[in-house]
Design a protein around this motif. Structure first.
Motif, short mmCIF file in Angstrom:
data_model
loop_
_atom_site.label_atom_id
_atom_site.label_comp_id
_atom_site.label_asym_id
_atom_site.label_seq_id
_atom_site.Cartn_x
_atom_site.Cartn_y
_atom_site.Cartn_z
N TYR A 72 -2.16 -12.98 -2.86
CA TYR A 72 -3.14 -12.22 -2.09
C TYR A 72 -2.79 -10.74 -2.15
N TYR A 73 -3.74 -9.91 -1.76
CA TYR A 73 -3.60 -8.47 -1.88
C TYR A 73 -3.77 -7.79 -0.53
N VAL A 74 -2.99 -6.72 -0.34
CA VAL A 74 -3.17 -5.88 0.82
C VAL A 74 -3.49 -4.47 0.33
N ASP A 75 -4.26 -3.75 1.13
CA ASP A 75 -4.70 -2.40 0.82
C ASP A 75 -3.89 -1.42 1.67
N PRO A 76 -2.83 -0.83 1.10
CA PRO A 76 -1.99 0.09 1.87
C PRO A 76 -2.68 1.44 2.05
N VAL A 77 -3.17 1.72 3.24
CA VAL A 77 -3.93 2.94 3.48
C VAL A 77 -3.03 4.19 3.47
N ASN A 78 -1.73 4.00 3.59
CA ASN A 78 -0.81 5.14 3.62
C ASN A 78 0.26 5.07 2.52
N LEU A 79 -0.11 4.55 1.35
CA LEU A 79 0.84 4.42 0.24
C LEU A 79 1.22 5.81 -0.29
N LYS A 80 2.51 6.08 -0.38
CA LYS A 80 3.01 7.37 -0.85
C LYS A 80 2.81 7.48 -2.37
N GLU A 81 2.64 8.71 -2.84
CA GLU A 81 2.38 8.98 -4.26
C GLU A 81 3.46 8.38 -5.17
N LYS A 82 4.71 8.43 -4.76
CA LYS A 82 5.78 7.96 -5.64
C LYS A 82 5.71 6.46 -5.90
N PHE A 83 4.93 5.72 -5.10
CA PHE A 83 4.78 4.28 -5.32
C PHE A 83 3.48 3.94 -6.04
N LYS A 84 2.72 4.92 -6.43
CA LYS A 84 1.44 4.67 -7.11
C LYS A 84 1.67 4.56 -8.61
N GLN A 85 2.36 3.47 -9.00
CA GLN A 85 2.66 3.20 -10.40
C GLN A 85 2.32 1.74 -10.67
N GLU A 86 1.48 1.50 -11.67
CA GLU A 86 1.03 0.15 -12.03
C GLU A 86 2.21 -0.80 -12.27
N ASN A 87 2.12 -1.97 -11.67
CA ASN A 87 3.11 -3.05 -11.81
C ASN A 87 4.50 -2.72 -11.29
N GLN A 88 4.62 -1.70 -10.46
CA GLN A 88 5.91 -1.36 -9.88
C GLN A 88 6.30 -2.43 -8.86
N PRO A 89 7.45 -3.10 -9.04
CA PRO A 89 7.88 -4.08 -8.05
C PRO A 89 8.45 -3.38 -6.81
#
Length: 119
Positions: A72-89
């Motif tokens: 399932y998926y969650v939509d992080p409304v406050n995700l920091k830029e440094k975590f905005k990388q495809e397939n980052q565990p």
């Protein structure tokens, strides 16, 4: 609260049922297993950052896995830029939000803690 507890227990179960590791890879695998057990005990969930450029879809979601719900998926409304990388565990803790969904596939959440995860 019940969902988080169930997710944590399921994650511990999955980790404990993993295949036996051979001795040559033991140190690295033991370190990963120890990290996973520690993070789960602290209330973190294992996830992976997913990017989408599809119209009306959430740009970034976190893919999580649960025994009863599957993936399932969650939509992080406050995700920091440094975590905005495809397939980052990642390891993530979050609180659910009582607001309208921004996309169909994910529920909106507030990330309370997130760290990179080694695979």
């Amino acid at each position: 609260m019940i969902i988080k507890t169930t997710l944590a227990l399921f994650s511990v179960f999955i980790i404990s049922c993993g295949p036996m590791q051979n001795q040559s890879a033991g140190d690295e695998n033991n370190s990963s297993e120890m990290e996973a057990k520690k993070m789960i005990a602290e209330g973190y969930l294992a996830g992976k950052i997913i990017y989408s450029n599809i119209k009306d879809d959430c740009e970034y979601t976190i893919q999580l896995e649960s025994g009863e719900r599957g993936i399932y998926y969650v939509d992080p409304v406050n995700l920091k830029e440094k975590f905005k990388q495809e397939n980052q565990p990642v390891w993530v803790k979050y609180n659910g939000l009582r607001q309208m969904n921004r996309c169909n596939k994910a529920i909106p959440v507030e990330v309370t803690s997130i760290v990179n995860r080694t695979e």
